[in-house]
Design a protein around this motif. Sequence first.
Motif, mmCIF file in Angstrom:
data_model
loop_
_atom_site.group_PDB
_atom_site.id
_atom_site.type_symbol
_atom_site.label_atom_id
_atom_site.label_comp_id
_atom_site.label_asym_id
_atom_site.label_seq_id
_atom_site.Cartn_x
_atom_site.Cartn_y
_atom_site.Cartn_z
ATOM 1 N N ILE A 112 64.164 19.719 -54.031
ATOM 2 C CA ILE A 112 63.046 20.037 -55.303
ATOM 3 C C ILE A 112 62.452 19.456 -55.750
ATOM 4 N N ILE A 113 62.955 18.072 -56.568
ATOM 5 C CA ILE A 113 63.338 17.425 -57.625
ATOM 6 C C ILE A 113 61.895 16.210 -56.813
ATOM 7 N N ASP A 114 62.305 15.761 -55.431
ATOM 8 C CA ASP A 114 61.170 14.914 -54.631
ATOM 9 C C ASP A 114 59.343 15.892 -54.553
ATOM 10 N N HIS A 163 69.836 10.451 -58.528
ATOM 11 C CA HIS A 163 68.804 10.736 -57.893
ATOM 12 C C HIS A 163 67.502 10.176 -58.443
ATOM 13 N N MET A 164 66.315 10.356 -59.164
ATOM 14 C CA MET A 164 65.587 10.034 -59.351
ATOM 15 C C MET A 164 65.409 8.220 -60.009
ATOM 16 N N HIS A 208 62.922 7.715 -57.533
ATOM 17 C CA HIS A 208 61.509 8.099 -58.277
ATOM 18 C C HIS A 208 62.207 7.223 -59.568
ATOM 19 N N PRO A 209 62.638 5.718 -59.615
ATOM 20 C CA PRO A 209 62.434 4.661 -60.679
ATOM 21 C C PRO A 209 61.568 5.343 -61.760
ATOM 22 N N GLY A 210 61.694 5.147 -62.779
ATOM 23 C CA GLY A 210 60.508 4.909 -64.536
ATOM 24 C C GLY A 210 59.846 6.162 -64.457
ATOM 25 N N VAL A 211 60.580 7.200 -63.680
ATOM 26 C CA VAL A 211 59.549 8.734 -63.415
ATOM 27 C C VAL A 211 60.736 9.251 -64.338
#
Length: 366
Positions: A168-170, A195-196, A200-203
Amino acid sequence: MSRESKTWPSSDKAKQFVKDTICLDFFASPFGAGWTEDSELHDYIGRAMATGITGASMTIAETDNTWEKFLNSHRKWRNTFLQNPDRYVFVHNVRDIEYAQETGKYAVIFNSQTSTIVSGDLSRIATLRTMGLASMQLVYNGRFRAGVGCIDALHLPDTGLTDWGRKIIDEMVKQGIVVDLSHASWQTTEDAIAHMNQKHPGVPVVYTHSLPAGLYKNTPNATEKGCYRNITDEQAQKAAATGGFVSPTFTEWMMDGIWPDDITPLQCAQMIDYYAKLLGDDHVGIASDDLMKLDLVVKFAKAAPDIYNDNNYMFDAFDKGAEGCGEMAKILPAVTDELWKMGYSDEAIKKFYGGNEMRVYRQVWQ
């Protein structure tokens, strides 16, 4: 809730400041749980517009809604706004919010307090974004396919985020929907931020309506563990470290140990001040978390005992008198006066009221 709350006196300077500033609320009033007549929503937003509130992230889905329920809810909200189309701007990008501020219209920003609305189909997240969904919580209070909520963690092991929750996050990051960690359990928030940071670093991630657990923990009437809906300093700091913001909620029943006749502007300012000192001026927002009508809130909660199985904390708070909330139209100018007394600059207050939220929206949406 707002029906029970009062309008607080404020200076003319503060009233004008609010009108001149992008001010973004978060309220949690789904149709049937916060309002039942179209006129109630129009009147509520009319008060906000008269005060100068630019717009709000508004909850149109919660708990365990399905895709079909979400579509019905979205249709109801949109059609209600379209009864007065010249007053509202349906927000899809940051420029829409700026336009609402410039023209005196109201920015409609949709939020879901549950990810169950995708009904098992990740491809629907793209559709949600095109429908104007700006942010979404992974879970509400209970235990869901995406992870564990804060109330379920009171009773059962906190197993945190699931693999489905990570998917879902992705997809949310891919489609440009802000990840909201409000109502999640401690372990779910830990897992989500991990997980982020990895994928998804920086988000940024955010808490759109969460009080600091540390603010009222030493008050004379505080319960042993405090309100389950409040978050720790560490949780807030980890969200800020991603570049996100944390919005305290001007909601009386979560203020553990504090049961005034009405939440005060000073108390709202103290919430903002607590987070500003903890996180810095760039990571603080505001939220009323307003549900508008107490009788509807009680009815809604009693109809979902599994989701609100909080050892009677909320109902006990209501019984003690914690019924009101700080409706932005009634309290924000007075909060501004209190923040000025604390020494905050106009620039810092502008960040709290909408600037930090706009920065996150600009980064995630675009």
